[in-house]
Design a protein around this motif. Structure first.
Motif, PDB file in Angstrom:
ATOM      1  N   TRP A  16      -4.437 -53.730  -7.430  1.00 54.39           N
ATOM      2  CA  TRP A  16      -5.575 -54.557  -7.043  1.00 54.39           C
ATOM      3  C   TRP A  16      -5.717 -55.635  -8.110  1.00 54.39           C
ATOM      4  O   TRP A  16      -5.203 -55.469  -9.225  1.00 54.39           O
ATOM      5  N   THR A  17      -6.380 -56.724  -7.789  1.00 55.83           N
ATOM      6  CA  THR A  17      -6.391 -57.858  -8.703  1.00 55.83           C
ATOM      7  C   THR A  17      -7.792 -58.446  -8.841  1.00 55.83           C
ATOM      8  O   THR A  17      -8.425 -58.789  -7.834  1.00 55.83           O
ATOM      9  N   ARG A  18      -8.262 -58.552 -10.090  1.00 59.63           N
ATOM     10  CA  ARG A  18      -9.504 -59.242 -10.418  1.00 59.63           C
ATOM     11  C   ARG A  18      -9.262 -60.109 -11.663  1.00 59.63           C
ATOM     12  O   ARG A  18      -8.436 -59.770 -12.511  1.00 59.63           O
ATOM     13  N   THR A  19     -10.021 -61.188 -11.757  1.00 60.89           N
ATOM     14  CA  THR A  19      -9.941 -62.022 -12.963  1.00 60.89           C
ATOM     15  C   THR A  19     -11.026 -61.675 -13.963  1.00 60.89           C
ATOM     16  O   THR A  19     -10.897 -61.987 -15.146  1.00 60.89           O
ATOM     17  N   GLY A  45     -14.818 -53.238   1.320  1.00 64.65           N
ATOM     18  CA  GLY A  45     -14.811 -54.236   0.265  1.00 64.65           C
ATOM     19  C   GLY A  45     -13.561 -55.070   0.281  1.00 64.65           C
ATOM     20  O   GLY A  45     -13.614 -56.309   0.214  1.00 64.65           O
ATOM     21  N   SER A  46     -12.402 -54.422   0.393  1.00 63.07           N
ATOM     22  CA  SER A  46     -11.143 -55.165   0.438  1.00 63.07           C
ATOM     23  C   SER A  46     -11.070 -56.025   1.695  1.00 63.07           C
ATOM     24  O   SER A  46     -10.860 -57.238   1.634  1.00 63.07           O
ATOM     25  N   LEU A  47     -11.244 -55.403   2.848  1.00 62.68           N
ATOM     26  CA  LEU A  47     -11.134 -56.120   4.113  1.00 62.68           C
ATOM     27  C   LEU A  47     -12.239 -57.143   4.291  1.00 62.68           C
ATOM     28  O   LEU A  47     -12.054 -58.186   4.920  1.00 62.68           O
ATOM     29  N   GLY A  48     -13.417 -56.873   3.700  1.00 66.15           N
ATOM     30  CA  GLY A  48     -14.564 -57.757   3.869  1.00 66.15           C
ATOM     31  C   GLY A  48     -14.441 -59.098   3.180  1.00 66.15           C
ATOM     32  O   GLY A  48     -15.254 -59.998   3.426  1.00 66.15           O
ATOM     33  N   VAL A  49     -13.426 -59.267   2.344  1.00 68.86           N
ATOM     34  CA  VAL A  49     -13.201 -60.572   1.716  1.00 68.86           C
ATOM     35  C   VAL A  49     -12.825 -61.612   2.773  1.00 68.86           C
ATOM     36  O   VAL A  49     -13.143 -62.791   2.628  1.00 68.86           O
ATOM     37  N   ARG A  50     -12.184 -61.169   3.840  1.00 68.38           N
ATOM     38  CA  ARG A  50     -11.778 -62.086   4.913  1.00 68.38           C
ATOM     39  C   ARG A  50     -12.879 -62.197   5.953  1.00 68.38           C
ATOM     40  O   ARG A  50     -13.329 -61.188   6.512  1.00 68.38           O
ATOM     41  N   HIS A  66      -4.483 -47.714   2.415  1.00 67.88           N
ATOM     42  CA  HIS A  66      -5.535 -48.583   1.903  1.00 67.88           C
ATOM     43  C   HIS A  66      -5.122 -50.040   2.092  1.00 67.88           C
ATOM     44  O   HIS A  66      -3.956 -50.388   1.917  1.00 67.88           O
ATOM     45  N   PRO A  67      -6.057 -50.920   2.437  1.00 64.04           N
ATOM     46  CA  PRO A  67      -5.695 -52.325   2.625  1.00 64.04           C
ATOM     47  C   PRO A  67      -5.386 -53.042   1.324  1.00 64.04           C
ATOM     48  O   PRO A  67      -5.688 -52.568   0.236  1.00 64.04           O
ATOM     49  N   ASP A  68      -4.795 -54.223   1.476  1.00 66.70           N
ATOM     50  CA  ASP A  68      -4.508 -55.083   0.332  1.00 66.70           C
ATOM     51  C   ASP A  68      -5.816 -55.527  -0.320  1.00 66.70           C
ATOM     52  O   ASP A  68      -6.818 -55.770   0.367  1.00 66.70           O
ATOM     53  N   ASP A  69      -5.788 -55.653  -1.643  1.00 65.84           N
ATOM     54  CA  ASP A  69      -7.001 -56.003  -2.376  1.00 65.84           C
ATOM     55  C   ASP A  69      -6.665 -57.009  -3.492  1.00 65.84           C
ATOM     56  O   ASP A  69      -6.127 -56.607  -4.511  1.00 65.84           O
ATOM     57  N   PRO A  70      -6.981 -58.292  -3.291  1.00 64.39           N
ATOM     58  CA  PRO A  70      -7.624 -58.893  -2.122  1.00 64.39           C
ATOM     59  C   PRO A  70      -6.651 -59.052  -0.954  1.00 64.39           C
ATOM     60  O   PRO A  70      -5.433 -58.988  -1.150  1.00 64.39           O
ATOM     61  N   PRO A  71      -7.195 -59.293   0.254  1.00 62.99           N
ATOM     62  CA  PRO A  71      -6.364 -59.286   1.458  1.00 62.99           C
ATOM     63  C   PRO A  71      -5.738 -60.639   1.777  1.00 62.99           C
ATOM     64  O   PRO A  71      -5.866 -61.162   2.885  1.00 62.99           O
ATOM     65  N   GLU A  99      -5.605 -32.036   2.459  1.00 69.40           N
ATOM     66  CA  GLU A  99      -5.207 -32.533   3.776  1.00 69.40           C
ATOM     67  C   GLU A  99      -5.187 -34.049   3.883  1.00 69.40           C
ATOM     68  O   GLU A  99      -4.459 -34.593   4.719  1.00 69.40           O
ATOM     69  N   VAL A 100      -6.001 -34.759   3.102  1.00 68.64           N
ATOM     70  CA  VAL A 100      -6.117 -36.213   3.228  1.00 68.64           C
ATOM     71  C   VAL A 100      -5.460 -36.885   2.028  1.00 68.64           C
ATOM     72  O   VAL A 100      -5.820 -36.601   0.878  1.00 68.64           O
ATOM     73  N   VAL A 101      -4.503 -37.769   2.300  1.00 71.19           N
ATOM     74  CA  VAL A 101      -3.754 -38.449   1.241  1.00 71.19           C
ATOM     75  C   VAL A 101      -3.800 -39.950   1.482  1.00 71.19           C
ATOM     76  O   VAL A 101      -3.312 -40.452   2.498  1.00 71.19           O
ATOM     77  N   CYS A 102      -4.385 -40.662   0.533  1.00 72.57           N
ATOM     78  CA  CYS A 102      -4.483 -42.120   0.591  1.00 72.57           C
ATOM     79  C   CYS A 102      -3.341 -42.733  -0.227  1.00 72.57           C
ATOM     80  O   CYS A 102      -2.917 -42.176  -1.234  1.00 72.57           O
ATOM     81  N   TYR A 103      -2.852 -43.877   0.218  1.00 71.11           N
ATOM     82  CA  TYR A 103      -1.812 -44.616  -0.502  1.00 71.11           C
ATOM     83  C   TYR A 103      -2.000 -46.094  -0.203  1.00 71.11           C
ATOM     84  O   TYR A 103      -2.816 -46.480   0.638  1.00 71.11           O
ATOM     85  N   ASN A 104      -1.274 -46.956  -0.898  1.00 69.01           N
ATOM     86  CA  ASN A 104      -1.274 -48.371  -0.533  1.00 69.01           C
ATOM     87  C   ASN A 104       0.150 -48.900  -0.560  1.00 69.01           C
ATOM     88  O   ASN A 104       1.051 -48.257  -1.100  1.00 69.01           O
ATOM     89  N   PHE A 105       0.352 -50.066   0.026  1.00 70.17           N
ATOM     90  CA  PHE A 105       1.681 -50.678   0.093  1.00 70.17           C
ATOM     91  C   PHE A 105       1.652 -52.085  -0.482  1.00 70.17           C
ATOM     92  O   PHE A 105       2.351 -52.977  -0.015  1.00 70.17           O
ATOM     93  N   MET A 106       0.828 -52.286  -1.518  1.00 69.57           N
ATOM     94  CA  MET A 106       0.742 -53.588  -2.184  1.00 69.57           C
ATOM     95  C   MET A 106       1.898 -53.742  -3.170  1.00 69.57           C
ATOM     96  O   MET A 106       2.098 -52.865  -4.009  1.00 69.57           O
ATOM     97  N   PRO A 107       2.640 -54.827  -3.107  1.00 69.33           N
ATOM     98  CA  PRO A 107       3.715 -55.031  -4.070  1.00 69.33           C
ATOM     99  C   PRO A 107       3.183 -55.310  -5.473  1.00 69.33           C
ATOM    100  O   PRO A 107       2.252 -56.106  -5.648  1.00 69.33           O
TER     101      PRO A 107
END
Length: 404
Positions: free
Chosen positions: A116-119, A279-284, A239-244, A104-112
């Motif tokens: 997600w991005t980490r160094t 975590g994603s949203l909390g960066v801002r 899902h929010p952008d990561d990082p936002p 019933e629950v489907v998560c997705y994101n719309f990040m181009p």
């Protein structure tokens, strides 16, 4: 609040037995091996359910696949190019197949381009364990001097540009290669892995696409798929952008409460909802997570509970993934807001009273350091986070915590 755990399939370094010992109630998974834009067929969905439902010895695990993360949105849909209209239909067909299997629950994101991005995927923390980290100077060095994106230098303040120039000059060839790999790191077993040439091609294709246009494309996508999800009794959650914040010159449209409100109001259906990732949203610093939970709560269908610690001021910034109760987000206040939302749902007679959450990410500690599971998804680090969150939930739910 229902305790779930992300599992990447049989190749995951954290297995079904580990989840049972962690005491989770349900599993979050996806068919990562299916190419984006292709239909998730009933046989493949059933196979993943069977894998989750059995231990290594073949006996029943008692666990079930409860949340889909993620049913990916194609770059064609995001850009509205190529086969994007056909991809709308394959997405709807996948939803129908998932619903027929009881999901019933489907998560997705719309990040181009980048999910997600980490160094750094294993940055040494103060306790000698490791954590994932985004270092703005390292990322600028990648963008300006390794990727050599046109106009990259103008994307960063002068002090960051100068620091990136010095950092790049001091980098070994091994570090340059590692940084490239980290930035474009994908999920285990994924059908697609991006090369540097792939990234450059995508960036060229996105060059003329503004945030306003990308937001319109998100609304168009939801207008096509959310009514079908509503008909099927499903809940979609973005899902929010990561990082936002914008990276590589790409727009970001799911980084703030206002971003969420824009597409929730544009496609005003209960099925069109939010995956609130602290975590994603909390960066801002301008994202008030407990307040967002309270104000968006009736459309929050999934919670990712993790924490980050900002290392620099302003946006964009450097940050690392902290312990679950030790970062910028007031996790106790956020959990309290989630429990309050559940109480409202219970009073309203909703069927989705219990909001699924997972202890998102975790620091690698103890045996995690030799297990080498998927970066961000250790066994013990996540179990520590889950135990801390359980303690918060238990304390806030106890009769002695009720107002006098």
């Amino acid at each position: 609040m229902r305790q779930t755990w992300r599992w990447f399939g049989p190749g995951d370094g954290v297995g079904i037995e580990d989840m049972l010992q962690a005491g989770v109630e349900g599993v979050v998974s996806a068919l990562h091996h299916v190419p984006t834009g292709a239909v998730w067929m009933p046989e493949a969905i059933r196979q993943r359910q069977d894998e989750i439902g059995a231990r290594r010895d073949g006996t029943a695990s008692g666990l079930a696949w409860e949340v889909v993360e993620s049913l990916p949105v194609s770059e064609d849909i995001k850009k509205q190019t190529g086969a994007y209209r056909a991809h709308y239909e394959t997405y709807r067909e996948s939803l129908r197949n998932l619903a027929a299997a009881g999901l019933e629950v489907v998560c997705y994101n719309f990040m181009p381009v980048l999910d997600w991005t980490r160094t750094d995927l294993a940055w040494r923390a103060h306790h000698n364990g490791t954590a994932m980290r985004f270092d703005l100077v390292d990322f600028a060095a990648f963008d300006i001097h390794i990727l050599k994106r046109r106009g990259a230098a103008e994307s960063f303040p002068e002090d960051v540009r100068e620091s990136a120039k010095r950092r790049f000059a001091e980098m070994s060839e091994a570090r340059k290669a590692q940084l490239m790999e980290n930035v474009v790191f994908g999920l285990p077993g994924a059908a697609e892995h991006l090369s540097m040439d792939d990234v450059r091609l995508h960036l060229e294709e996105y060059a003329q696409l503004s945030a306003e246009t990308l937001r319109k494309h998100l609304v168009d996508f939801l207008s096509e798929v959310a009514p079908e999800a509503e008909r099927l009794g499903m809940r979609l959650c973005c899902h929010p952008d990561d990082p936002p914040f914008p990276l590589l010159g790409l727009p970001r449209v799911v980084s703030t409460e206002a971003d969420y409100r824009a597409f929730l109001d544009a496609v005003d259906l209960p099925a069109n909802g939010v995956a609130l990732c602290s975590g994603s949203l909390g960066v801002r610093a301008d994202n008030d997570l407990p307040g967002m939970m309270a104000r968006l709560g009736d459309r929050v269908h999934f919670l990712h509970l993790r924490n980050v610690r900002r290392e620099t001021e302003g946006m964009p910034c450097s940050f690392h993934e902290s312990e679950h109760l030790a970062g910028e987000t007031d996790m106790v206040a956020l959990v309290k807001a989630a429990l309050d939302e559940e109480a409202r749902r219970r009073k309203a007679g909703r069927s989705d009273v219990s909001i699924p959450f997972r202890p998102d990410h975790g620091q690698d500690i103890l045996d995690d350091l030799t297990r080498k599971a998927q970066p961000g998804y250790p066994a013990i680090g996540r179990l520590k986070g889950l135990a801390e969150l359980r303690g918060v939930i238990a304390a806030l739910s106890h009769p002695v915590a009720a107002p006098a």
